[in-house]
Write a protein that holds these residues in place. Structure first.
Motif, PDB file in Angstrom:
ATOM      1  N   MET A  37     -21.046  54.709  65.055  1.00 43.53           N
ATOM      2  CA  MET A  37     -21.358  56.231  65.444  1.00 43.53           C
ATOM      3  C   MET A  37     -19.896  56.563  66.169  1.00 43.53           C
ATOM      4  O   MET A  37     -19.704  57.636  65.921  1.00 43.53           O
ATOM      5  CB  MET A  37     -22.572  55.991  66.670  1.00 43.53           C
ATOM      6  CG  MET A  37     -22.003  55.397  67.849  1.00 43.53           C
ATOM      7  SD  MET A  37     -23.507  55.285  69.149  1.00 43.53           S
ATOM      8  CE  MET A  37     -24.618  54.218  68.429  1.00 43.53           C
ATOM      9  N   LEU A  57     -24.107  62.367  70.590  1.00 40.60           N
ATOM     10  CA  LEU A  57     -22.817  62.383  70.396  1.00 40.60           C
ATOM     11  C   LEU A  57     -22.190  63.852  69.931  1.00 40.60           C
ATOM     12  O   LEU A  57     -21.475  64.432  70.689  1.00 40.60           O
ATOM     13  CB  LEU A  57     -22.135  61.157  69.988  1.00 40.60           C
ATOM     14  CG  LEU A  57     -22.087  59.859  70.229  1.00 40.60           C
ATOM     15  CD1 LEU A  57     -21.358  58.954  69.316  1.00 40.60           C
ATOM     16  CD2 LEU A  57     -21.236  59.621  71.466  1.00 40.60           C
ATOM     17  N   ALA A  58     -22.761  64.260  68.947  1.00 41.98           N
ATOM     18  CA  ALA A  58     -22.272  65.675  68.416  1.00 41.98           C
ATOM     19  C   ALA A  58     -22.860  66.796  69.381  1.00 41.98           C
ATOM     20  O   ALA A  58     -22.228  67.702  69.603  1.00 41.98           O
ATOM     21  CB  ALA A  58     -23.256  65.922  67.136  1.00 41.98           C
ATOM     22  N   SER A  59     -24.052  66.373  70.181  1.00 42.60           N
ATOM     23  CA  SER A  59     -24.342  67.451  71.350  1.00 42.60           C
ATOM     24  C   SER A  59     -23.382  67.600  72.420  1.00 42.60           C
ATOM     25  O   SER A  59     -23.683  68.351  73.225  1.00 42.60           O
ATOM     26  CB  SER A  59     -25.817  67.157  71.854  1.00 42.60           C
ATOM     27  OG  SER A  59     -25.767  66.122  72.575  1.00 42.60           O
ATOM     28  N   GLN A 100     -17.774  57.885  63.048  1.00 43.71           N
ATOM     29  CA  GLN A 100     -18.486  59.061  62.459  1.00 43.71           C
ATOM     30  C   GLN A 100     -18.103  60.155  63.322  1.00 43.71           C
ATOM     31  O   GLN A 100     -17.902  61.315  62.812  1.00 43.71           O
ATOM     32  CB  GLN A 100     -19.861  58.583  62.268  1.00 43.71           C
ATOM     33  CG  GLN A 100     -20.628  59.724  61.466  1.00 43.71           C
ATOM     34  CD  GLN A 100     -22.029  59.701  60.953  1.00 43.71           C
ATOM     35  OE1 GLN A 100     -22.001  58.435  60.479  1.00 43.71           O
ATOM     36  NE2 GLN A 100     -22.815  60.666  60.622  1.00 43.71           N
ATOM     37  N   GLN A 101     -18.221  60.006  64.597  1.00 44.12           N
ATOM     38  CA  GLN A 101     -18.231  61.250  65.302  1.00 44.12           C
ATOM     39  C   GLN A 101     -16.817  61.341  65.888  1.00 44.12           C
ATOM     40  O   GLN A 101     -16.349  62.193  66.663  1.00 44.12           O
ATOM     41  CB  GLN A 101     -19.137  61.139  66.751  1.00 44.12           C
ATOM     42  CG  GLN A 101     -20.470  61.419  66.438  1.00 44.12           C
ATOM     43  CD  GLN A 101     -20.664  62.997  65.621  1.00 44.12           C
ATOM     44  OE1 GLN A 101     -20.339  63.856  66.212  1.00 44.12           O
ATOM     45  NE2 GLN A 101     -21.327  62.754  64.332  1.00 44.12           N
ATOM     46  N   GLN A 102     -15.669  60.163  65.524  1.00 47.20           N
ATOM     47  CA  GLN A 102     -14.450  60.239  66.156  1.00 47.20           C
ATOM     48  C   GLN A 102     -14.052  60.223  67.544  1.00 47.20           C
ATOM     49  O   GLN A 102     -13.433  61.183  68.008  1.00 47.20           O
ATOM     50  CB  GLN A 102     -13.543  61.632  65.299  1.00 47.20           C
ATOM     51  CG  GLN A 102     -13.579  61.361  63.899  1.00 47.20           C
ATOM     52  CD  GLN A 102     -12.630  60.380  63.451  1.00 47.20           C
ATOM     53  OE1 GLN A 102     -11.573  60.719  63.145  1.00 47.20           O
ATOM     54  NE2 GLN A 102     -13.067  59.198  62.913  1.00 47.20           N
ATOM     55  N   VAL A 103     -15.155  59.776  68.301  1.00 50.40           N
ATOM     56  CA  VAL A 103     -15.001  59.682  69.862  1.00 50.40           C
ATOM     57  C   VAL A 103     -14.387  58.313  70.222  1.00 50.40           C
ATOM     58  O   VAL A 103     -14.607  57.201  69.540  1.00 50.40           O
ATOM     59  CB  VAL A 103     -16.324  60.023  70.475  1.00 50.40           C
ATOM     60  CG1 VAL A 103     -16.965  61.153  70.119  1.00 50.40           C
ATOM     61  CG2 VAL A 103     -17.251  58.858  69.872  1.00 50.40           C
ATOM     62  N   ILE A 108     -26.165  59.550  67.110  1.00 49.22           N
ATOM     63  CA  ILE A 108     -25.129  60.413  66.279  1.00 49.22           C
ATOM     64  C   ILE A 108     -25.301  61.499  66.720  1.00 49.22           C
ATOM     65  O   ILE A 108     -24.422  62.390  67.259  1.00 49.22           O
ATOM     66  CB  ILE A 108     -25.014  59.942  65.088  1.00 49.22           C
ATOM     67  CG1 ILE A 108     -24.432  58.787  64.854  1.00 49.22           C
ATOM     68  CG2 ILE A 108     -24.294  61.087  64.443  1.00 49.22           C
ATOM     69  CD1 ILE A 108     -24.498  58.266  62.963  1.00 49.22           C
ATOM     70  N   ARG A 109     -26.516  62.254  66.820  1.00 51.72           N
ATOM     71  CA  ARG A 109     -26.879  63.465  67.279  1.00 51.72           C
ATOM     72  C   ARG A 109     -26.511  63.771  68.775  1.00 51.72           C
ATOM     73  O   ARG A 109     -26.039  64.777  69.187  1.00 51.72           O
ATOM     74  CB  ARG A 109     -28.347  63.800  66.997  1.00 51.72           C
ATOM     75  CG  ARG A 109     -28.904  63.807  65.638  1.00 51.72           C
ATOM     76  CD  ARG A 109     -30.296  64.427  65.379  1.00 51.72           C
ATOM     77  NE  ARG A 109     -31.289  63.872  66.049  1.00 51.72           N
ATOM     78  CZ  ARG A 109     -31.757  62.925  65.439  1.00 51.72           C
ATOM     79  NH1 ARG A 109     -31.603  62.432  64.222  1.00 51.72           N
ATOM     80  NH2 ARG A 109     -32.846  62.100  66.075  1.00 51.72           N
TER      81      ARG A 109
END
Length: 246
Positions: A169, A137-139, A172-175, A134-135
Motif C-alpha cells: 500500500m 491513504l488516498a483520502s 502504491q500510494q507513494q507514501v 489504499i482508499r
C-alpha cells in the motif's frame, strides 16, 4: 501484588472507556467528526497510562507532520501495543487489525466504524482490507499496521518475517513508511497465561521515515527488509543494554 495491579489496570481501562464512549459515539456518526473520535481514543490512552502510574517515554527521532500521510509499522509482541500506539502516534490514522475486536461490546462498535478489519477466516478478507487501506491513504488519512500479521513471535524480541500488505500500500500510494519500535511492551503485558501486568515505563522509538517515491512493486522486498532491520536493530540494542544493566 501483581494480580492486584492487573485488576486495577483492567478496571481503570474499562471504567475510562465507559465514561468516554458517549462522546465517541456521537463523533462516530459523521465522517467529518471521526477525527474527534480518534482524539477520544488518544485521551483514553493517556488517562489509562497516567491512572496506572506508567510513564510513556518516546524517543522521537522523527516528528510526523499531522498534515502528511504515512504508513506506520511497528513490532507486535503484546496486546498493550494497540493502546501504546494510540498515545505514541498523534496523527489521524486507521488501524488495520483483526475483525474479532468487533465482537467486544462498545469497543467493537468503535473499531468497526473507525478502523480497517481483517477477517482471517475469510479467504478474500486480506484483499478487501488492503483495498480499503489504499482508499484510506488516498483520502489523506494515515495507516497504522503491525506487519508481522498479529502476535506471532514466540521468542520476543525476535520478530517473525513481515508480510507484504503495509509495503504494497505504501508503494502504491507513494507514501513514506515510518518504523516504530515498541521496546518493552512484552515485558509489561506478556502474551501468556495467566495475564499479568508488570510495571515498567513504556518505551518506544519513532524512526525517520523511509521514502517510497519512485518505488515500484519490484522494490517491495527491499523496503520490507529495510523496515524490518530498523526495528530489529533497535530491539536488539535495547535488550543488550538491559542485560548489561542486570
Amino acid at each position: 501484588m501483581r494480580l492486584l495491579y492487573t485488576i486495577w489496570c483492567a478496571s481503570w481501562f474499562v471504567a475510562l472507556y465507559l465514561v468516554l464512549f458517549p462522546f465517541q459515539f456521537v463523533f462516530l456518526q459523521r465522517e467529518n467528526w471521526k477525527p474527534l473520535a480518534h482524539k477520544v481514543n488518544y485521551v483514553w490512552g493517556m488517562l489509562f497510562f497516567i491512572g496506572v502510574g506508567m510513564p510513556v517515554r518516546v524517543e522521537r527521532r522523527f516528528r510526523p507532520d499531522p498534515k502528511q500521510v504515512y504508513v506506520f509499522c511497528a513490532n507486535h509482541f503484546s496486546y498493550l501495543d494497540i493502546a501504546a500506539m494510540g498515545v505514541i502516534v498523534k496523527n489521524y490514522y486507521a488501524f488495520v487489525g483483526k475483525s474479532e475486536v468487533k465482537h467486544i461490546p462498545l469497543l467493537g462498535y468503535m473499531f468497526a466504524k473507525l478502523h480497517v478489519q481483517v477477517d482471517r477466516s475469510q479467504p478474500n478478507s486480506r484483499a478487501y482490507s488492503l483495498a480499503k487501506s489504499i482508499r484510506t491513504l488516498a483520502s489523506g488519512r494515515s495507516i497504522m499496521i503491525f506487519p508481522e500479521g498479529g502476535i506471532r513471535a514466540t521468542e520476543p524480541p525476535q520478530m517473525v518475517p513481515f508480510r507484504d500488505g503495509a509495503f504494497t500500500m505504501a508503494i502504491q500510494q507513494q507514501v513514506p513508511i515510518v518504523p516504530v519500535t515498541l521496546l518493552n511492551n512484552d515485558l509489561i503485558l506478556p502474551d501468556r497465561s495467566p495475564i499479568r501486568f508488570h510495571w515498567h515505563p513504556l518505551r518506544a522509538v519513532i524512526h525517520p521515515p523511509i521514502d517510497t517515491k519512485g518505488m515500484t512493486q519490484e522494490d517491495l522486498e527491499q523496503l520490507k527488509e529495510e523496515t524490518y532491520k530498523i526495528i530489529d536493530n533497535e530491539l536488539m540494542k535495547a535488550r543488550k543494554s538491559e542485560s548489561v544493566k542486570e
